[in-house]
Write a protein that holds these residues in place. Structure first.
Motif, short mmCIF file in Angstrom:
data_model
loop_
_atom_site.label_atom_id
_atom_site.label_comp_id
_atom_site.label_asym_id
_atom_site.label_seq_id
_atom_site.Cartn_x
_atom_site.Cartn_y
_atom_site.Cartn_z
N LEU A 1 44.34 44.05 68.78
CA LEU A 1 44.54 43.45 70.10
C LEU A 1 45.74 42.51 70.10
O LEU A 1 46.51 42.46 71.07
CB LEU A 1 43.26 42.72 70.51
CG LEU A 1 43.18 42.22 71.95
CD1 LEU A 1 43.48 43.34 72.95
CD2 LEU A 1 41.79 41.64 72.22
N GLY A 2 45.91 41.77 69.00
CA GLY A 2 47.07 40.89 68.92
C GLY A 2 48.38 41.67 68.92
O GLY A 2 49.36 41.27 69.56
N GLU A 3 48.39 42.79 68.21
CA GLU A 3 49.58 43.65 68.18
C GLU A 3 49.88 44.18 69.59
O GLU A 3 51.03 44.22 70.02
CB GLU A 3 49.33 44.81 67.21
CG GLU A 3 50.51 45.73 67.03
CD GLU A 3 50.17 46.90 66.11
OE1 GLU A 3 51.07 47.72 65.85
OE2 GLU A 3 48.99 47.01 65.67
N ALA A 4 48.83 44.59 70.29
CA ALA A 4 49.01 45.15 71.63
C ALA A 4 49.53 44.08 72.59
O ALA A 4 50.43 44.34 73.41
CB ALA A 4 47.68 45.72 72.14
N ASP B 1 51.29 40.74 79.42
CA ASP B 1 50.77 40.56 80.78
C ASP B 1 49.84 41.67 81.22
O ASP B 1 49.47 41.74 82.40
CB ASP B 1 51.94 40.48 81.76
CG ASP B 1 52.86 39.30 81.47
OD1 ASP B 1 52.34 38.23 81.07
OD2 ASP B 1 54.09 39.46 81.61
N ALA B 2 49.44 42.55 80.30
CA ALA B 2 48.59 43.68 80.67
C ALA B 2 47.18 43.18 80.99
O ALA B 2 46.49 42.64 80.11
CB ALA B 2 48.53 44.71 79.54
N PRO B 3 46.71 43.34 82.24
CA PRO B 3 45.38 42.83 82.61
C PRO B 3 44.26 43.41 81.75
O PRO B 3 43.34 42.69 81.36
CB PRO B 3 45.23 43.25 84.08
CG PRO B 3 46.64 43.40 84.58
CD PRO B 3 47.42 43.91 83.41
N ALA B 4 44.32 44.72 81.47
CA ALA B 4 43.24 45.35 80.70
C ALA B 4 43.13 44.75 79.31
O ALA B 4 42.02 44.52 78.80
CB ALA B 4 43.48 46.86 80.61
N LEU B 5 44.27 44.45 78.67
CA LEU B 5 44.24 43.89 77.32
C LEU B 5 43.76 42.44 77.35
O LEU B 5 43.01 42.01 76.46
CB LEU B 5 45.62 43.99 76.69
CG LEU B 5 46.14 45.41 76.43
CD1 LEU B 5 47.58 45.38 75.94
CD2 LEU B 5 45.24 46.14 75.43
N ASN B 6 44.17 41.69 78.32
CA ASN B 6 43.72 40.29 78.41
C ASN B 6 42.23 40.21 78.74
O ASN B 6 41.53 39.30 78.27
CB ASN B 6 44.55 39.54 79.47
CG ASN B 6 45.91 39.13 78.94
OD1 ASN B 6 46.02 38.18 78.17
ND2 ASN B 6 46.95 39.86 79.33
N GLN B 7 41.74 41.16 79.51
CA GLN B 7 40.31 41.19 79.77
C GLN B 7 39.53 41.50 78.49
O GLN B 7 38.48 40.91 78.22
CB GLN B 7 40.00 42.23 80.85
CG GLN B 7 38.53 42.28 81.23
CD GLN B 7 38.25 43.27 82.35
OE1 GLN B 7 39.16 43.80 82.98
NE2 GLN B 7 36.98 43.53 82.60
N GLN C 1 39.05 38.48 76.35
CA GLN C 1 37.95 37.62 76.77
C GLN C 1 36.59 38.22 76.41
O GLN C 1 35.67 37.50 76.03
CB GLN C 1 38.03 37.39 78.29
CG GLN C 1 39.30 36.71 78.75
CD GLN C 1 39.46 35.33 78.16
OE1 GLN C 1 38.48 34.58 78.06
NE2 GLN C 1 40.68 34.99 77.77
N GLU C 2 36.49 39.54 76.52
CA GLU C 2 35.19 40.20 76.30
C GLU C 2 34.86 40.37 74.83
O GLU C 2 33.71 40.18 74.40
CB GLU C 2 35.19 41.56 77.00
CG GLU C 2 35.24 41.48 78.51
CD GLU C 2 35.31 42.85 79.15
OE1 GLU C 2 35.44 43.85 78.41
OE2 GLU C 2 35.23 42.95 80.40
N LEU C 3 35.86 40.77 74.02
CA LEU C 3 35.60 41.12 72.63
C LEU C 3 35.80 39.97 71.67
O LEU C 3 35.19 39.91 70.60
CB LEU C 3 36.49 42.30 72.21
CG LEU C 3 36.28 43.60 72.99
CD1 LEU C 3 37.28 44.65 72.52
CD2 LEU C 3 34.85 44.10 72.81
N LEU C 4 36.68 39.05 72.04
CA LEU C 4 36.99 37.95 71.14
C LEU C 4 36.89 36.61 71.87
O LEU C 4 37.87 35.86 71.99
CB LEU C 4 38.39 38.13 70.55
CG LEU C 4 38.64 39.43 69.78
CD1 LEU C 4 40.12 39.58 69.45
CD2 LEU C 4 37.80 39.47 68.51
N PRO C 5 35.72 36.31 72.41
CA PRO C 5 35.57 35.06 73.17
C PRO C 5 35.72 33.82 72.27
O PRO C 5 35.51 33.89 71.09
CB PRO C 5 34.14 35.17 73.74
CG PRO C 5 33.43 36.07 72.79
CD PRO C 5 34.45 37.06 72.29
#
Length: 643
Positions: free
Chosen positions: A621-624, A630-636, A639-643
């Motif tokens: 996820l950090g690489e992505a 600014d990709a909304p799907a990745l930022n979401q 929040q969901e996988l690495l709170p």
């Protein structure tokens, strides 16, 4: 052809490098210069045509742009164009400060724009985004509204601007791509750059042999086809030959199919999908004519490309309205006896000043859309304007194209007043497809009815079936099952997809016959739909058909391994086959070719989360996010996988 058992096909075996036997061997081609002595008139018409100039070597007779030290800047990038002896040089200073200077490898087109190809590594040709406007005589950027740094997949050096993969086959004769997925390199070849005589007629060596022996008692080649592979005895044969390049489609091979190959054996045609067409079938993206023409009444009545276009000069057979009035006039045309003879080129029909833009047939019946910044392309569906449907379809209309200060309601009222008894205001497939796009589940009934209506264009019926594939159920699959034997291969292929909602055993039994369909597009689609079917064993003949169709599908995938989209598809197939390692490899290839492909990054993160744990998920996820912050799907997901 590689054959593997259907039920145990790992993805690795699926993409085994088998070669589709579609292109002709180069030694069969002789070159257009061999044709001129005997076919002088055709050769003179062809020389200087857009076909002949589709791809040329750089030189004073072909390069029309200003290479006298000119510059062009855009979004932090500067291109400089100069001459170095006989070479035409392009120096690019990118927005990150990097500099690359490259000689022009070759030239594309002549008007209204001319592009230049740069060889960024041996064999790899890229289409440069700064292009010459032949009308204004100035440089311009094809994508002025896009931010394209050098690491973007859409940058001129990226996979989507690669000439070998995306463009060359329609600008060359006897082209073979020869992509090596291990090195990601190309060793492409062609018999001739430019669209030469053999691009349409087929390799000429056998024809030359016939020409030499034609006066012998027993000619070496039967004279019925004069040694050529393509035949133009019917309008449909001509249309299909032209359509190979003048269509938005997916190629099954890695180069030019042998001329004369039926379209559905070489390509899968793009349907009337969102992003490509408006819901009523009007052009939206650049779709290259064929899909539009299939919707027209002209096509349904047997009109072909050569009724309007000269095949050798690639120009219209007459100027202005005359190309239409050769048939649409009181005299009519004896080749089309069902056509009503009437006066059309008159204010009583078009209600505009004679000679004005509004009086041009094409203005109302062939709307124009501009692509590549300045290249106007006309819609070949030859439709009657339907502003009365705009509210339902969301599609534009020809009237308000010109009368931009008015709205569709005004245009509909004007047409109703001027043509009170028109037969062209009844139901239209566009309203069904528009509703189906919005809610394929709630419109199963109308979509099924459209698919079953053989009076409608095949491409519209196939699109209805594609929508049913998204939202159908077992009852819908039953309702359209008869379309698996429809005369139109486009409909048969789409009908195979609509069987996805049928019970497994029923789906298998219905699709098995399609594995031996006469057309490759249908066989491949049947194989796709049977990929995860619960088949334990088949009779030997059906197993052979299954293996053969799977082999054709493998070959078609292999032909597109330089496309990021292909690996996205392979990743999805791997997940269907429950092979996360293969899926990870496929999605990783996507982001290697196109780092901005967020869909592939999302799948890589999900696979890591499911199989490798928190640390690996965080790393992916950090690489992505480093590439796509600014990709909304990745930022979401963060929040969901690495709170």
């Amino acid at each position: 052809m590689v054959r593997v058992p259907h039920r145990i096909t790992p993805l690795r075996a699926f993409v085994f490098l088998c070669v589709a036997a579609l292109p002709a061997s180069a030694q069969d081609y002789v070159g257009s210069t061999e044709c001129t002595d005997c076919h002088e008139a055709a050769a003179q018409a062809w020389e200087g045509s857009h076909h002949a100039l589709a791809w040329t070597q750089p030189g004073p007779d072909t390069v029309i742009a200003d290479f006298d030290g000119t510059t062009f800047s855009h979004d932090g990038m500067t291109a400089r164009f100069r001459r170095d002896g006989t070479r035409y040089m392009v120096s690019v200073t990118e927005k990150d400060g990097s500099i690359r200077e490259t000689p022009v490898h070759s030239v594309v087109g002549i008007a209204p724009l001319q592009q230049y190809l740069l060889e960024t590594e041996p064999g790899r040709l890229q289409s440069f985004d700064v292009t010459w406007d032949a009308v204004r005589g100035a440089w311009y950027h094809l994508y002025p509204d896009q931010d394209l740094p050098p690491d973007d997949g859409l940058h001129w050096t990226g996979p989507y601007k690669n000439w070998n993969a995306r463009c060359a086959e329609c600008h060359a004769t006897g082209f073979e791509k020869n992509y090596d997925p291990a090195t990601r390199g190309y060793a492409s070849t062609q018999a001739e750059i430019g669209v030469g005589c053999e691009a349409c007629h087929g390799p000429g060596s056998a024809h030359l042999e016939w020409a030499v022996t034609r006066d012998a008692p027993e000619p070496a080649i039967a004279p019925t086809n004069y040694g050529f592979t393509a035949r133009f005895e019917t309008a449909e044969a001509t249309i299909q030959q032209c359509a190979g390049c003048h269509a938005r489609r997916t190629a099954f091979g890695a180069g030019n199919p042998l001329p004369g190959t039926p379209f559905a054996d070489a390509y899968g045609l793009a349907l009337l999908r969102p992003g490509l067409y408006h819901a009523d079938g009007q052009i939206l993206d650049e779709v290259y004519v064929y899909g539009s023409f299939l919707q027209s009444k002209m096509y349904a009545q047997g009109v072909g490309c050569s009724n309007c276009h000269d095949a050798h000069s690639a120009t219209l057979k007459a100027d202005g309205n005359a190309v239409c009035t050769q048939c649409h006039s009181p005299a009519g045309n004896p080749d089309f006896p069902s056509l009503r003879g009437a006066v059309y080129e008159d204010p009583s029909h078009h209600f505009h000043e004679p000679g004005s833009d509004g009086a041009a047939c094409a203005s109302c019946h062939m709307i124009e859309r501009t692509y590549m910044g300045i290249d106007g392309r006309r819609d070949h569906s030859f439709r009657v304007p339907r502003p009365d449907l705009s509210a339902q379809t969301g599609a534009p209309d020809a009237c308000t194209d010109c009368h931009a200060d008015k709205d569709p309601d005004w245009a509909a009222a004007e047409i109703a007043g001027r043509f009170p008894d028109s037969a062209h205001r009844g139901p239209h497939f566009g309203t069904v497809l528009a509703a189906g796009r919005a809610d394929p589940v709630g419109t199963r009934g109308p979509l099924s009815a459209l698919a079953l209506d053989r009076a409608q264009p095949g491409i519209a019926r196939a699109t209805a079936l594609w929508l049913l594939e998204q939202g159908g159920d077992a009852a819908t699959a039953d309702a359209v099952a008869d379309l698996l034997s429809d005369p139109d291969p486009l409909v048969r292929a789409a009908a195979a997809g609509a069987q996805r909602a049928a019970p497994d055993q029923t789906r298998v039994l219905r699709l098995l016959d399609l594995l031996e369909d006469p057309h490759r597009q249908v066989r491949i689609t049947a194989a796709q739909q049977l990929l995860n079917a619960p088949i334990a064993r088949l009779p030997a003949d059906q197993q052979a058909a299954m293996n053969a169709a799977m082999g054709e599908w493998r070959a078609s995938v292999t032909a597109r391994l330089d496309f990021p989209e292909t690996h996205l598809q392979l990743g999805g197939m791997a997940l269907t086959l429950r092979n996360p390692d293969a899926a990870r490899g496929a999605f990783r290839e996507v982001v290697t070719l196109d780092p901005q492909n967020v869909d592939a990054w999302v799948m890589l993160v999900r696979i890591a989360a499911a199989t490798e744990g928190r640390s690996a998920t965080s790393a992916v996820l950090g690489e992505a996010l480093q590439i796509n912050p600014d990709a909304p799907a990745l930022n979401q997901m963060l929040q969901e996988l690495l709170p």
